[in-house]
Motif scaffolding. Structure first.
Motif, PDB file in Angstrom:
ATOM      1  N   UNK A   1      27.447 -45.202 -21.202  1.00  0.00           N
ATOM      2  CA  UNK A   1      28.523 -45.007 -22.172  1.00  0.00           C
ATOM      3  C   UNK A   1      28.027 -44.058 -23.250  1.00  0.00           C
ATOM      4  N   UNK A   2      28.933 -43.234 -23.764  1.00  0.00           N
ATOM      5  CA  UNK A   2      28.628 -42.397 -24.926  1.00  0.00           C
ATOM      6  C   UNK A   2      29.458 -42.959 -26.077  1.00  0.00           C
ATOM      7  N   UNK A   3      28.738 -43.386 -27.124  1.00  0.00           N
ATOM      8  CA  UNK A   3      29.389 -44.015 -28.275  1.00  0.00           C
ATOM      9  C   UNK A   3      29.221 -43.144 -29.507  1.00  0.00           C
TER      10      UNK A   3
ATOM     11  N   UNK B   1      33.151 -41.533 -24.437  1.00  0.00           N
ATOM     12  CA  UNK B   1      33.017 -40.932 -23.127  1.00  0.00           C
ATOM     13  C   UNK B   1      32.031 -41.691 -22.275  1.00  0.00           C
ATOM     14  N   UNK B   2      31.805 -41.169 -21.082  1.00  0.00           N
ATOM     15  CA  UNK B   2      30.858 -41.792 -20.164  1.00  0.00           C
ATOM     16  C   UNK B   2      30.150 -40.707 -19.377  1.00  0.00           C
ATOM     17  N   UNK B   3      29.068 -41.098 -18.743  1.00  0.00           N
ATOM     18  CA  UNK B   3      28.326 -40.190 -17.869  1.00  0.00           C
ATOM     19  C   UNK B   3      27.889 -40.942 -16.627  1.00  0.00           C
TER      20      UNK B   3
ATOM     21  N   UNK C   1      31.006 -36.721 -15.738  1.00  0.00           N
ATOM     22  CA  UNK C   1      31.221 -37.060 -17.140  1.00  0.00           C
ATOM     23  C   UNK C   1      32.691 -37.035 -17.479  1.00  0.00           C
ATOM     24  N   UNK C   2      33.025 -37.804 -18.485  1.00  0.00           N
ATOM     25  CA  UNK C   2      34.404 -37.850 -18.941  1.00  0.00           C
ATOM     26  C   UNK C   2      34.449 -38.127 -20.420  1.00  0.00           C
ATOM     27  N   UNK C   3      35.260 -37.368 -21.107  1.00  0.00           N
ATOM     28  CA  UNK C   3      35.487 -37.525 -22.538  1.00  0.00           C
ATOM     29  C   UNK C   3      36.827 -38.235 -22.720  1.00  0.00           C
ATOM     30  N   UNK C   4      36.894 -39.144 -23.679  1.00  0.00           N
ATOM     31  CA  UNK C   4      38.134 -39.876 -23.943  1.00  0.00           C
ATOM     32  C   UNK C   4      39.281 -38.870 -24.122  1.00  0.00           C
TER      33      UNK C   4
END
Length: 173
Positions: free
Chosen positions: A69-71, A79-81, A94-97
């Motif tokens: 998770x990217x917080x 986002x996430x990776x 990867x995905x950004x909110x």
């Protein structure tokens, strides 16, 4: 920064991003994200479906070993990776909110994920696949140090689509 820009661009300087384990609460949130067309091909199935089928981060072993998770600095998910291992390569997903897309965060978001990939497997090449029509993502990846090395057609949920393979080139190369 003009008032018009502040509504479009996030204050990147004040926007700290950190990598954390992808927890079930994050997975549930990601499954609820809804991208507008044409980016809706990046929407995930429901969390219940992901768990039932044991796919991607619905599989607890894959979630723990490949996903992060990217917080932000308030510990909100932005986002996430995915760090997918291939012999000698770490392939990023990867995905950004959705509400943060097109706000200028893509290059910094991608650079953070590249740094984590390098930490996890320092000798691996880093690459990613991107749909060839996704100019927004391609531009962000290029700004983060990736270049297109190959173009090919591959199977997607919507049928075959043209994709680019992009490889990270560190500034020290």
């Amino acid at each position: 920064m003009t008032s018009n820009q502040s509504s479009t661009y996030y204050n990147r300087e004040a926007f700290d991003m950190t990598i954390h384990p992808l927890e079930v609460v994050h997975a549930l949130e990601i499954c609820g994200w809804s991208y507008e067309a044409p980016y809706d091909c990046y929407n995930w199935p429901s969390w219940e479906q992901m768990k039932k089928d044991g796919i991607e981060f619905g599989d607890p072993v894959l979630r723990a070993s490949q996903y992060a998770a990217v917080l932000n600095n308030r510990l909100e998910l932005i986002g996430f990776a995915q760090f997918f291992p291939i012999t000698g390569v770490t392939r990023l997903g990867l995905g950004l909110r959705p509400d943060l897309c097109s706000r200028g965060l893509g290059p910094a978001f991608t650079e953070l994920i590249v740094s984590e990939a390098q930490r996890r497997a320092p000798l691996n090449e880093i690459d990613l696949e991107v749909l060839a029509w996704n100019k927004r993502a391609i531009r962000a990846y290029q700004q983060a140090g990736f270049r297109i090395t190959d173009t090919y057609s591959r199977s997607t949920a919507a049928g075959f689509a043209e994709c680019h393979c992009m490889v990270y080139e560190s500034s020290s190369s």
